[in-house]
Design a protein around this motif. Structure first.
Motif, PDB file in Angstrom:
ATOM      1  N   ALA A  19       0.828  -1.211   0.000  1.00  0.00           N
ATOM      2  CA  ALA A  19       0.000   0.000   0.000  1.00  0.00           C
ATOM      3  C   ALA A  19       0.862   1.260   0.000  1.00  0.00           C
ATOM      4  N   ASN A  52      -2.936  -0.890  -5.423  1.00  0.00           N
ATOM      5  CA  ASN A  52      -4.349  -0.899  -5.043  1.00  0.00           C
ATOM      6  C   ASN A  52      -4.753  -2.294  -4.570  1.00  0.00           C
ATOM      7  N   ARG A  53      -6.028  -2.450  -4.218  1.00  0.00           N
ATOM      8  CA  ARG A  53      -6.495  -3.721  -3.659  1.00  0.00           C
ATOM      9  C   ARG A  53      -6.341  -4.874  -4.647  1.00  0.00           C
ATOM     10  N   TRP A  54      -6.665  -4.639  -5.916  1.00  0.00           N
ATOM     11  CA  TRP A  54      -6.552  -5.704  -6.906  1.00  0.00           C
ATOM     12  C   TRP A  54      -5.090  -6.120  -7.093  1.00  0.00           C
ATOM     13  N   GLN A  55      -4.173  -5.164  -7.136  1.00  0.00           N
ATOM     14  CA  GLN A  55      -2.760  -5.481  -7.287  1.00  0.00           C
ATOM     15  C   GLN A  55      -2.231  -6.233  -6.069  1.00  0.00           C
ATOM     16  N   GLN A  56      -2.715  -5.876  -4.882  1.00  0.00           N
ATOM     17  CA  GLN A  56      -2.309  -6.603  -3.676  1.00  0.00           C
ATOM     18  C   GLN A  56      -2.816  -8.040  -3.705  1.00  0.00           C
TER      19      GLN A  56
END
Length: 310
Positions: free
Chosen positions: A209, A214-218
């Motif tokens: 982060a 972003n959330r999708w990449q994480q």
């Protein structure tokens, strides 16, 4: 002194060896009752099924007539068996994909909830606790064309023309079975994925982060690769469960309409007990066993490689 020490060593070794033999004897005595029961109810029936697969036994007559490989030849040339195999493969692929995708989503949802986490976990897991027979009856009522919940809801909102005969139409009956099985099984795999998620260090997400992920990449670069072990277990279990699904079909459609929802597991039951062809049914069960074994070995090989690469 050397002789005395050597005699003491020999005496000590003899005592240790005697203790090991005593412990081994006790271990055998403890294991023997379970081993006898396992042999009587698992090993012997499994070996005897190989013998029965080469017969035309009806399951009732005391006379057993050997017919060689005729049962297996009939399996190869039976359109009904090939249709059951097609249904089994469709259901297996659908259940593996849907159960695991939904289970991951539910696990991530529960993992992110701060309040009443145990409550949501229990709600999602509750269908797993239901008997397959009871659950089949409940969903058979829900899908009923005349008085089912879905049909009544469409009638009340003025969309009665969109009603579907889920269990009476060959095009939708298999879909109804798949929906029912996913609803029952997804919560079980959610628990496994949830355990995997809780084993991922939170520092990895915090560092990502900070770097602007972003959330999708994480999820794609951290969560999904680190769930490889849990995914191996869940995919294996869901595939094996899909290949031997029985309860929902027996209660909801009885393999129908026609043979639209008949799978290999169910056709073994119908042929062996419904048509009194135990020899033929046993031969089909051996074919199903080999299919499950081959698919499981391929899955283990592929998924283990995926774990190593990730």
């Amino acid at each position: 002194m050397d002789k005395v020490e050597s005699l003491q060593a020999v005496s000590t070794g003899a005592k240790v060896g005697k203790k090991k033999k005593t412990w081994f004897s006790f271990s055998v005595l403890f294991i023997l009752p379970s081993f006898i029961l396992y042999t009587m109810f698992v090993i012997y029936p499994a070996l005897n099924s190989v013998n029965l697969s080469f017969t035309s036994w009806d399951g009732v007559s005391p006379n057993i007539h050997y017919i060689g490989f005729d049962n297996f030849k009939e399996i190869v040339h039976s359109e009904r068996v090939w249709n059951a195999l097609k249904n089994t493969l469709i259901m297996s692929v659908a259940l593996v994909v849907l159960e695991n995708v939904i289970a991951i989503l539910l696990a991530m949802l529960v993992d992110q909830v701060r309040w009443c986490k145990n409550l949501f976990r229990s709600i999602f897991y509750f269908p797993v606790l239901l008997s397959g027979i009871v659950m089949g009856f409940v969903w058979a009522i829900i899908f009923n064309y005349n008085f089912g919940v879905i049909s009544q809801l469409l009638d009340r909102i003025g969309l009665g023309s969109l009603k579907i005969d889920w269990l009476g139409n060959p095009d939708y009956a298999l879909i109804a079975i798949i929906i029912t099985a996913v609803w029952k099984g997804a919560g079980y795999y959610m628990i496994i994925y949830l355990a995997g998620l809780q084993g991922i260090p939170q520092e990895l997400h915090e560092a990502a982060a900070i770097d602007g992920a972003n959330r999708w990449q994480q999820f794609r670069n951290i969560t999904f690769p680190l769930l490889a072990g849990s995914m191996t277990v869940c995919v294996m279990l869901s595939m094996i469960g899909a290949l031997k699904i029985f309860d929902q079909i027996a209660v909801m459609t009885d393999g129908g309409p026609g043979f639209a929802t008949e799978t290999l597991t169910y056709i073994v039951y119908k042929v062996g007990f419904g048509e009194l062809r135990q020899g033929y049914g046993t031969a089909m069960s051996l074919v199903l066993f080999l299919l499950i074994l081959i698919v499981s070995l391929i899955q283990i090989r592929v998924l283990r490689k995926r774990e190593v690469h990730m």
